[in-house]
Design an enzyme around this catalytic site. Structure first.
Site, PDB file in Angstrom:
ATOM      1  N   ARG A   1       0.847  -1.215   0.000  1.00  0.00           N
ATOM      2  CA  ARG A   1       0.000   0.000   0.000  1.00  0.00           C
ATOM      3  C   ARG A   1       0.865   1.241   0.000  1.00  0.00           C
ATOM      4  NH1 ARG A   1      -4.997  -1.359   3.809  1.00  0.00           N
ATOM      5  NH2 ARG A   1      -5.406  -3.403   2.916  1.00  0.00           N
TER       6      ARG A   1
ATOM      7  N   SER B   1      -8.239  -1.305   0.756  1.00  0.00           N
ATOM      8  CA  SER B   1      -9.276  -1.580   1.754  1.00  0.00           C
ATOM      9  C   SER B   1      -9.830  -0.325   2.427  1.00  0.00           C
ATOM     10  CB  SER B   1      -8.716  -2.567   2.773  1.00  0.00           C
ATOM     11  OG  SER B   1      -9.714  -3.000   3.641  1.00  0.00           O
TER      12      SER B   1
ATOM     13  N   ASP C   1     -13.701  -2.712  -0.181  1.00  0.00           N
ATOM     14  CA  ASP C   1     -13.608  -3.874  -1.073  1.00  0.00           C
ATOM     15  C   ASP C   1     -14.560  -4.983  -0.641  1.00  0.00           C
ATOM     16  OD1 ASP C   1     -11.979  -4.151   1.195  1.00  0.00           O
ATOM     17  OD2 ASP C   1     -10.764  -5.699   0.249  1.00  0.00           O
TER      18      ASP C   1
ATOM     19  N   ASP D   1     -14.938  -6.507   2.115  1.00  0.00           N
ATOM     20  CA  ASP D   1     -14.485  -7.563   3.039  1.00  0.00           C
ATOM     21  C   ASP D   1     -14.946  -7.303   4.471  1.00  0.00           C
ATOM     22  OD1 ASP D   1     -12.764  -5.416   3.444  1.00  0.00           O
ATOM     23  OD2 ASP D   1     -10.975  -6.644   3.696  1.00  0.00           O
ATOM     24  N   ARG D   2     -14.959  -6.040   4.886  1.00  0.00           N
ATOM     25  CA  ARG D   2     -15.313  -5.749   6.284  1.00  0.00           C
ATOM     26  C   ARG D   2     -16.790  -5.417   6.432  1.00  0.00           C
ATOM     27  NH1 ARG D   2     -10.274  -2.350   8.662  1.00  0.00           N
ATOM     28  NH2 ARG D   2      -8.670  -3.694   7.820  1.00  0.00           N
TER      29      ARG D   2
ATOM     30  N   GLU E   1     -11.731 -10.863  13.200  1.00  0.00           N
ATOM     31  CA  GLU E   1     -10.730  -9.911  13.653  1.00  0.00           C
ATOM     32  C   GLU E   1     -11.450  -8.680  14.198  1.00  0.00           C
ATOM     33  OE1 GLU E   1      -6.806 -10.063  11.324  1.00  0.00           O
ATOM     34  OE2 GLU E   1      -8.300  -9.582   9.845  1.00  0.00           O
TER      35      GLU E   1
ATOM     36  N   SER F   1     -10.829  -5.823  13.534  1.00  0.00           N
ATOM     37  CA  SER F   1     -10.857  -4.805  12.484  1.00  0.00           C
ATOM     38  C   SER F   1     -12.072  -4.986  11.563  1.00  0.00           C
ATOM     39  CB  SER F   1      -9.562  -4.861  11.691  1.00  0.00           C
ATOM     40  OG  SER F   1      -9.332  -6.180  11.232  1.00  0.00           O
TER      41      SER F   1
HETATM   42  C1  G1P Z   1      -5.398  -4.411   9.164  1.00  0.00           C
HETATM   43  C2  G1P Z   1      -6.235  -5.101  10.212  1.00  0.00           C
HETATM   44  C3  G1P Z   1      -6.045  -6.596  10.137  1.00  0.00           C
HETATM   45  C4  G1P Z   1      -6.377  -7.040   8.713  1.00  0.00           C
HETATM   46  C5  G1P Z   1      -5.511  -6.281   7.724  1.00  0.00           C
HETATM   47  C6  G1P Z   1      -5.838  -6.626   6.281  1.00  0.00           C
HETATM   48  O1  G1P Z   1      -4.041  -4.674   9.402  1.00  0.00           O
HETATM   49  O2  G1P Z   1      -5.935  -4.648  11.509  1.00  0.00           O
HETATM   50  O3  G1P Z   1      -6.885  -7.194  11.065  1.00  0.00           O
HETATM   51  O4  G1P Z   1      -6.153  -8.415   8.575  1.00  0.00           O
HETATM   52  O5  G1P Z   1      -5.730  -4.890   7.902  1.00  0.00           O
HETATM   53  O6  G1P Z   1      -7.147  -6.218   5.964  1.00  0.00           O
HETATM   54  P1  G1P Z   1      -3.098  -3.649  10.172  1.00  0.00           P
HETATM   55  O7  G1P Z   1      -3.257  -2.317   9.508  1.00  0.00           O
HETATM   56  O8  G1P Z   1      -3.594  -3.596  11.580  1.00  0.00           O
HETATM   57  O9  G1P Z   1      -1.747  -4.260  10.049  1.00  0.00           O
END
Ligand code: G1P
Length: 576
Positions: A27, A121, A294, A296-297, A392, A394
């Protein structure tokens, strides 16, 4: 028209040191891809070169993304490079858009060797936002650490890349396009697809659509509000929830994918999906859900905007897992959560196991895995048949039907529980806490911190908490007293392939089970994001305010880390 075969060129390039494929891929700010010469080409070539030539030749690869700014430009380059690298067939979402769960589904369905997902994301979009490139492997899930390391190694020594600069793909028209390349026997094909139907079909085989339809559009239906946040989930929400399950068209908002997500961060939490929470406050909707950029969340809200924390969400789904017909067939193989996710899943499992053991002498415990953040760790367990459901903090949850977190799946899981139990979100959540106790949880994000400052703080903190004298130390705030039981830098050994992953967050665990965790985000596009996670279990006080309940632990977390002093900040940029 010139129908001579397209030229394949080898172009000299110089490596970049920072092309690391993290838990969310690579990213960066869009302008990094726009201004650094061959930055995109280098990374894409590194992905292709990481795949053995014999596996790559004639293979199928999926491509899609969340619809953000620059995605289409990047996809056109990916097509030109895939052709030049021996890939036989690319399957691409129309307009370059496909949700991450749908890509995972399609990789598995098309027996592709993997997929390239253009998403950052939850990070902002638009010309001043971020761009992300993630490689998912043949199981449909994010690249393992081993594959990610291989990509990184290649990117550090890359000298050239292969490309077919004359190949112009049409991303708008559904159907197959074929291209003849020089020195190639077989034509290279591109299929532009609408992935909604394949993905919907997967969900039809998991959930009871008739029961969901009854709940959402039957005689005594509930009213819902669905917010796709102008991301890739929009078309799936419209076609599946509205078109097929009967939610009124006006119950789904922000369903048109936009390159800048309408100026908002496509992150489904109470800060960035505040419109959803506001629209629910007066009680006109029984159920609300927002989806990440995207797809996913997800975030689930009950009537009057009652917030379901993601850690609670996965624990509630686990407790009601047989409301989902798929699991009635597969049974339950195991549960998992990422380490920073609250221990709500653990609290539920401990109670359930204790309950079963009282009745069945030799009850077998369902395994609970605690992994580093990132869906690749869950994918490994799922591939080995050890895991059925995971989540998760998140805002991610999912089952073993694919190898990604799946927002729509999680929402249908909640609706299935409501349909089976004929209860509201509030009653389901309150019942859960009454039975198993409540894990209060919060996360503080300190964004755009200078990277060196953040790394130094973490290094010093590790020295402090891993010193022998730290264990048994007591911290008092107001009338609360906490004693350190254990403190470490979290590491994980994958039970399937024994690979060891280190430095996954600094943990302080107190004698009452409360936890403070410090971690640097692996997915941010700008500077470092320091994350503090706080989790505390309560058996009796079930309806308190989360921030009030966790304030003493937050004070301790800041005191130990001296975070404000070291960063010059006076508070977090985001609290979830
Ligand atoms: C973040 C989320 C983690 C997730 C990842 C990919 O990672 O916290 O749970 O799997 O995005 O979507 P982080 O930015 O904390 O490393």
């Amino acid at each position: 028209m010139d129908d001579s075969p397209l030229q394949v060129l080898t172009v000299a390039t110089a490596p970049y040191p920072d092309q690391r494929h993290g838990s969310g891929g690579l990213r960066r700010m869009v302008n990094v891809f726009q201004t650094r010469k061959h930055y995109l080409h280098n990374f894409i070539q590194s992905i292709f070169s990481s795949i053995d030539l014999r596996d790559r030749q004639g293979s199928t690869v999926m491509v899609g993304g969340d619809g953000r700014f620059f995605n289409q430009t990047a996809i056109r380059v990916i097509v030109q490079m895939a052709a030049a690298n021996g890939v036989g067939r690319l399957v691409i979402g129309q307009h370059g858009i496909m949700s991450t769960p749908a890509i995972s589904c399609m990789i598995r369905k098309c027996k592709a060797i993997g997929g390239i997902i253009l998403t950052a994301s939850h990070d902002p979009g638009g010309p001043n936002g971020g761009l992300g490139i993630k490689f998912n492997t043949a199981n449909g899930g994010p690249a393992s650490e081993a594959v990610a390391n291989k990509i990184h190694q290649i990117s550090r020594t890359i000298e050239e890349f292969a490309i077919c600069p004359g190949l112009q793909v049409d991303l708008m028209t559904l159907g197959r396009q074929t291209f003849d390349l020089e020195n190639k026997f077989k034509p290279f094909t591109v299929e532009i697809v609408d992935s909604v139907e394949s993905y919907a079909n997967l969900l039809r085989n998991i959930f009871d659509f008739a029961a969901l339809k009854e709940l959402l559009s039957g005689e005594s239906h509930i009213s819902v509000r669905l917010d796709a946040m102008h991301g890739a989930a929009g078309p799936y929400v419209r076609r599946i929830l509205c078109g097929e399950l009967g939610c009124p068209a006006n119950s789904a908002v922000n369903c048109v994918p936009l390159e800048d997500f309408g100026g908002q961060r496509p992150d489904p939490n109470l800060t960035y999906a505040a419109d959803l929470a506001d629209s629910m406050r007066d009680g006109q909707f029984d159920f609300g859900a927002a989806f990440g950029g995207d797809g996913d969340r997800h975030m689930v809200l009950g009537k009057h905007g009652l917030y379901v924390s993601p850690s609670d969400s996965v624990a509630v789904i686990a407790d009601n897992i047989f409301c989902i017909p798929y699991f009635q067939h597969t049974g339950v193989r195991g549960f998992a959560r990422s380490m920073p996710t609250s221990a709500a899943l653990d609290s539920f499992l401990e109670t359930i196991f204790h309950f079963i053991r009282c009745r069945v002498a030799k009850a077998t415990k369902i395994e609970l895995y605690e992994t580093p953040p990132g869906w690749n760790f869950f994918g490994s367990l799922m591939d080995a048949g050890k895991l059925s459901l995971c989540g998760e903090e998140s805002f991610g949850a999912g089952g073993d039907h694919i190898r990604e977190t799946d927002g729509l799946w999680a929402v249908l899981a909640w609706l299935s529980i409501m349909a089976t139990r004929r209860q509201s979100v509030q009653d389901i959540l309150k019942d859960h806490w009454l039975k198993y106790g409540r894990n209060y949880f919060t996360r503080y994000d300190y964004e755009s911190i200078d990277i060196d400052t953040a790394c130094e703080m973490m290094e010093d903190l590790e020295i402090i908490i891993t010193d022998k004298s730290f264990v048994k130390q007591r911290f008092a705030v107001e009338d609360k007293l906490y004693q350190v039981e254990k403190a470490d830098s979290f590491e994980y050994t994958d039970p399937v392939n024994s690979s060891l992953t280190r430095n996954q967050g600094l943990r302080i665990i107190f004698s009452d089970g409360s936890r403070i965790i410090y971690r640097l985000s692996g997915t941010r596009i700008n500077g470092a994001t320091v994350q503090i996670y706080i989790d505390s279990y309560e058996k009796e006080r079930l309806s308190e305010d989360t921030q009030v309940m966790l304030a003493p632990l937050a004070t301790i977390a800041l005191k130990i880390s001296k975070l404000h002093h070291r960063t010059g900040r006076s508070g977090p940029s985001l609290i979830t």
